[in-house]
Design a protein around this motif. Structure first.
Motif, PDB file in Angstrom:
ATOM      1  N   ARG A 171       6.767  -4.460  -6.317  1.00 34.69           N
ATOM      2  CA  ARG A 171       8.165  -4.816  -6.106  1.00 34.69           C
ATOM      3  C   ARG A 171       8.541  -6.064  -6.887  1.00 34.69           C
ATOM      4  NH1 ARG A 171      10.855  -7.275  -0.523  1.00 34.69           N
ATOM      5  NH2 ARG A 171      12.993  -6.569  -0.877  1.00 34.69           N
ATOM      6  N   LEU A 172       9.605  -5.963  -7.660  1.00 32.04           N
ATOM      7  CA  LEU A 172      10.301  -7.123  -8.213  1.00 32.04           C
ATOM      8  C   LEU A 172      11.562  -7.256  -7.373  1.00 32.04           C
ATOM      9  CD1 LEU A 172      10.570  -9.338 -10.405  1.00 32.04           C
ATOM     10  CD2 LEU A 172      11.781  -7.661 -11.800  1.00 32.04           C
ATOM     11  N   ARG A 173      11.534  -8.177  -6.441  1.00 28.25           N
ATOM     12  CA  ARG A 173      12.558  -8.253  -5.395  1.00 28.25           C
ATOM     13  C   ARG A 173      13.970  -8.281  -5.982  1.00 28.25           C
ATOM     14  NH1 ARG A 173      12.959 -10.032   0.055  1.00 28.25           N
ATOM     15  NH2 ARG A 173      10.702 -10.416   0.116  1.00 28.25           N
ATOM     16  N   GLY A 174      14.811  -7.423  -5.420  1.00 26.22           N
ATOM     17  CA  GLY A 174      16.196  -7.356  -5.831  1.00 26.22           C
ATOM     18  C   GLY A 174      16.445  -6.473  -7.029  1.00 26.22           C
ATOM     19  N   SER A 175      15.380  -6.135  -7.789  1.00 24.34           N
ATOM     20  CA  SER A 175      15.529  -5.359  -9.024  1.00 24.34           C
ATOM     21  C   SER A 175      14.967  -3.956  -8.900  1.00 24.34           C
ATOM     22  CB  SER A 175      14.854  -6.087 -10.193  1.00 24.34           C
ATOM     23  OG  SER A 175      15.557  -7.255 -10.538  1.00 24.34           O
ATOM     24  N   VAL A 176      13.660  -3.839  -8.651  1.00 19.64           N
ATOM     25  CA  VAL A 176      13.032  -2.524  -8.696  1.00 19.64           C
ATOM     26  C   VAL A 176      11.803  -2.478  -7.798  1.00 19.64           C
ATOM     27  CG1 VAL A 176      11.565  -3.089 -10.691  1.00 19.64           C
ATOM     28  CG2 VAL A 176      12.198  -0.699 -10.263  1.00 19.64           C
ATOM     29  N   VAL A 177      11.582  -1.317  -7.237  1.00 18.69           N
ATOM     30  CA  VAL A 177      10.351  -0.991  -6.518  1.00 18.69           C
ATOM     31  C   VAL A 177       9.733   0.207  -7.227  1.00 18.69           C
ATOM     32  CG1 VAL A 177       9.387  -0.058  -4.377  1.00 18.69           C
ATOM     33  CG2 VAL A 177      11.103  -1.881  -4.285  1.00 18.69           C
ATOM     34  N   TRP A 178       8.482   0.086  -7.612  1.00 17.42           N
ATOM     35  CA  TRP A 178       7.732   1.181  -8.248  1.00 17.42           C
ATOM     36  C   TRP A 178       6.692   1.646  -7.244  1.00 17.42           C
ATOM     37  CZ3 TRP A 178       8.141   3.620 -13.005  1.00 17.42           C
ATOM     38  CH2 TRP A 178       7.069   4.440 -13.383  1.00 17.42           C
ATOM     39  N   THR A 179       6.835   2.884  -6.749  1.00 15.67           N
ATOM     40  CA  THR A 179       5.930   3.311  -5.673  1.00 15.67           C
ATOM     41  C   THR A 179       4.550   3.694  -6.170  1.00 15.67           C
ATOM     42  OG1 THR A 179       6.491   5.670  -5.760  1.00 15.67           O
ATOM     43  CG2 THR A 179       7.884   4.236  -4.367  1.00 15.67           C
ATOM     44  N   GLY A 180       4.404   4.034  -7.463  1.00 11.99           N
ATOM     45  CA  GLY A 180       3.164   4.669  -7.860  1.00 11.99           C
ATOM     46  C   GLY A 180       3.065   6.030  -7.195  1.00 11.99           C
ATOM     47  N   ASP A 181       1.911   6.643  -7.274  1.00 16.04           N
ATOM     48  CA  ASP A 181       1.710   7.958  -6.666  1.00 16.04           C
ATOM     49  C   ASP A 181       1.662   7.806  -5.147  1.00 16.04           C
ATOM     50  OD1 ASP A 181       1.427   8.630  -9.293  1.00 16.04           O
ATOM     51  OD2 ASP A 181      -0.522   9.601  -9.070  1.00 16.04           O
ATOM     52  N   THR A 182       2.436   8.621  -4.440  1.00 17.26           N
ATOM     53  CA  THR A 182       2.467   8.456  -2.990  1.00 17.26           C
ATOM     54  C   THR A 182       3.148   9.619  -2.286  1.00 17.26           C
ATOM     55  OG1 THR A 182       3.044   6.882  -1.216  1.00 17.26           O
ATOM     56  CG2 THR A 182       4.700   7.229  -2.930  1.00 17.26           C
ATOM     57  N   ARG A 183       2.775   9.810  -1.061  1.00 21.83           N
ATOM     58  CA  ARG A 183       3.564  10.574  -0.109  1.00 21.83           C
ATOM     59  C   ARG A 183       4.704   9.665   0.380  1.00 21.83           C
ATOM     60  NH1 ARG A 183       3.974  15.538   0.752  1.00 21.83           N
ATOM     61  NH2 ARG A 183       4.084  15.288   2.993  1.00 21.83           N
ATOM     62  N   PRO A 223       0.827  -1.207   0.000  1.00 20.98           N
ATOM     63  CA  PRO A 223       0.000   0.000   0.000  1.00 20.98           C
ATOM     64  C   PRO A 223       0.861   1.257   0.000  1.00 20.98           C
ATOM     65  CG  PRO A 223       0.096  -0.912   2.202  1.00 20.98           C
ATOM     66  CD  PRO A 223       0.823  -1.890   1.307  1.00 20.98           C
ATOM     67  N   THR A 224       0.354   2.303  -0.617  1.00 26.66           N
ATOM     68  CA  THR A 224       1.026   3.596  -0.607  1.00 26.66           C
ATOM     69  C   THR A 224       0.083   4.659  -0.048  1.00 26.66           C
ATOM     70  OG1 THR A 224       0.384   4.139  -2.886  1.00 26.66           O
ATOM     71  CG2 THR A 224       2.432   2.912  -2.576  1.00 26.66           C
ATOM     72  N   ARG A 225       0.592   5.882   0.092  1.00 27.93           N
ATOM     73  CA  ARG A 225      -0.174   6.982   0.689  1.00 27.93           C
ATOM     74  C   ARG A 225      -0.534   7.989  -0.401  1.00 27.93           C
ATOM     75  NH1 ARG A 225       3.090   9.905   4.914  1.00 27.93           N
ATOM     76  NH2 ARG A 225       1.111  11.014   5.147  1.00 27.93           N
ATOM     77  N   HIS A 226      -1.728   7.836  -0.938  1.00 24.34           N
ATOM     78  CA  HIS A 226      -2.170   8.713  -2.022  1.00 24.34           C
ATOM     79  C   HIS A 226      -3.671   8.931  -1.884  1.00 24.34           C
ATOM     80  CE1 HIS A 226      -2.145  10.704  -5.848  1.00 24.34           C
ATOM     81  NE2 HIS A 226      -2.876   9.782  -6.446  1.00 24.34           N
ATOM     82  N   ILE A 261       6.775   6.972   2.308  1.00 26.49           N
ATOM     83  CA  ILE A 261       6.352   5.756   3.017  1.00 26.49           C
ATOM     84  C   ILE A 261       7.583   5.050   3.597  1.00 26.49           C
ATOM     85  CG2 ILE A 261       4.139   5.289   1.898  1.00 26.49           C
ATOM     86  CD1 ILE A 261       5.654   3.636  -0.198  1.00 26.49           C
ATOM     87  N   PRO A 262       8.300   5.699   4.516  1.00 29.40           N
ATOM     88  CA  PRO A 262       9.554   5.115   5.008  1.00 29.40           C
ATOM     89  C   PRO A 262       9.373   3.760   5.677  1.00 29.40           C
ATOM     90  CG  PRO A 262       8.874   6.974   6.377  1.00 29.40           C
ATOM     91  CD  PRO A 262       8.008   7.001   5.150  1.00 29.40           C
ATOM     92  N   HIS A 313      13.531  14.618   4.171  1.00 26.81           N
ATOM     93  CA  HIS A 313      13.202  14.579   5.602  1.00 26.81           C
ATOM     94  C   HIS A 313      12.919  13.162   6.086  1.00 26.81           C
ATOM     95  CE1 HIS A 313      10.391  14.981   9.100  1.00 26.81           C
ATOM     96  NE2 HIS A 313      11.297  15.876   9.470  1.00 26.81           N
ATOM     97  N   GLU A 314      12.331  12.324   5.210  1.00 24.52           N
ATOM     98  CA  GLU A 314      11.828  11.015   5.647  1.00 24.52           C
ATOM     99  C   GLU A 314      12.769   9.843   5.366  1.00 24.52           C
ATOM    100  OE1 GLU A 314       9.139  10.388   7.308  1.00 24.52           O
ATOM    101  OE2 GLU A 314       7.984  12.241   7.175  1.00 24.52           O
ATOM    102  N   TYR A 315      13.640   9.968   4.346  1.00 25.43           N
ATOM    103  CA  TYR A 315      14.408   8.815   3.903  1.00 25.43           C
ATOM    104  C   TYR A 315      15.896   8.959   4.218  1.00 25.43           C
ATOM    105  CZ  TYR A 315      10.315   7.493   1.072  1.00 25.43           C
ATOM    106  OH  TYR A 315       9.066   7.132   0.652  1.00 25.43           O
TER     107      TYR A 315
END
Length: 253
Positions: free
Chosen positions: A153-165, A140-143, A167-168, A201-203
């Protein structure tokens, strides 16, 4: 296997010159799984590959991410080799929203005899799903509103957050294997999207160094993000990825 991320569009809903935020995961140089189906993004996808996607994951149902579905219906329904065979992975809580947005129209064909979803194989998904023998993870993301937006998530390769605030707490779990993190980010944030100061600030620095920023408002904003030392995505760019560490059929992992 060689993996890559092809960016079809990197702009926000108003930055039509940058294309609607949309991408395709490629495996061995071929399109494998497309993320979202925006209007400008679908145009770029068709131009890149010469055919419409055969497998898609949907992050959320704002129109800049799903406005291409009417064209995709036409591309798929009237091609017997594609009809009912286009895999559409949709987080289960988005299924009714997606139907309201793009599927709930009387008679998608004027002559009748067809349902909108006849063109697709709709697969509701939860925290994870399998595509072509590879396991992908959903988070889940914050949108805008809870349970209306999700990342991939494709583990080890890429994370695509989509639209979001930011999410640490989520990325601490789903981006802990050195993945490239394609993250929503503009120069200035708002209640639905991240600004660069929000991310700073978050990451932690280590995570910021792995971020590829997209969903910015203009080419000028992109240049300003770069001037601050960040990597931005560009329309049409192909980003090489590390080999996935996700579970795969037949690997024993």
């Amino acid at each position: 296997m060689a993996w890559a991320l092809r960016l079809h569009g990197v702009g926000n809903a108003s930055a039509v010159e940058l294309g609607s935020a949309m991408a395709t995961l490629e495996r061995d140089g071929r399109p494998w799984l497309t993320i979202d189906c925006g209007g400008e993004g679908l145009t770029a996808c068709l131009r890149e590959y010469g055919e419409a996607p055969r497998a898609l994951f949907i992050t959320h149902t704002h129109l800049d991410h799903v406005a291409g579905f009417e064209r995709l219906f036409v591309e798929s329904y009237f091609d017997e080799s594609r009809r009912g065979r286009v895999s559409l992975y949709v987080p289960a809580k988005l299924v009714p929203l997606l139907h309201q947005r793009v599927g709930d129209y009387p008679n998608p064909l004027a002559e009748g005899g067809a349902n909108f979803w006849d063109a697709f194989q709709v697969i509701p998904v939860g925290d994870a799903f399998w595509h072509d023998g590879v396991r992908l993870e959903v988070f889940p993301t914050r949108h805008h509103w809870p349970d209306t937006s999700f990342g991939l998530r494709l583990r080890g390769s890429v994370v695509w957050t989509g639209d979001t605030r930011p999410i640490p707490e989520v990325l601490a779990r789903v981006a802990d294997d050195g993945e490239l993190v394609a993250h929503d980010c503009a120069l200035h944030g708002n209640p639905s999207h991240s600004g660069i100061e929000d991310l700073e600030h978050e990451y932690p620095r280590e995570l910021l160094a792995r971020c590829l920023l997209y969903h910015y408002a203009s080419e000028e904003e992109g240049r300003q993000l770069e001037a601050r030392g960040y990597r931005i995505g560009r329309p049409g760019e192909r980003v090489e990825l590390r080999a996935t560490t996700s579970m795969q059929v037949g690997t024993g992992r």
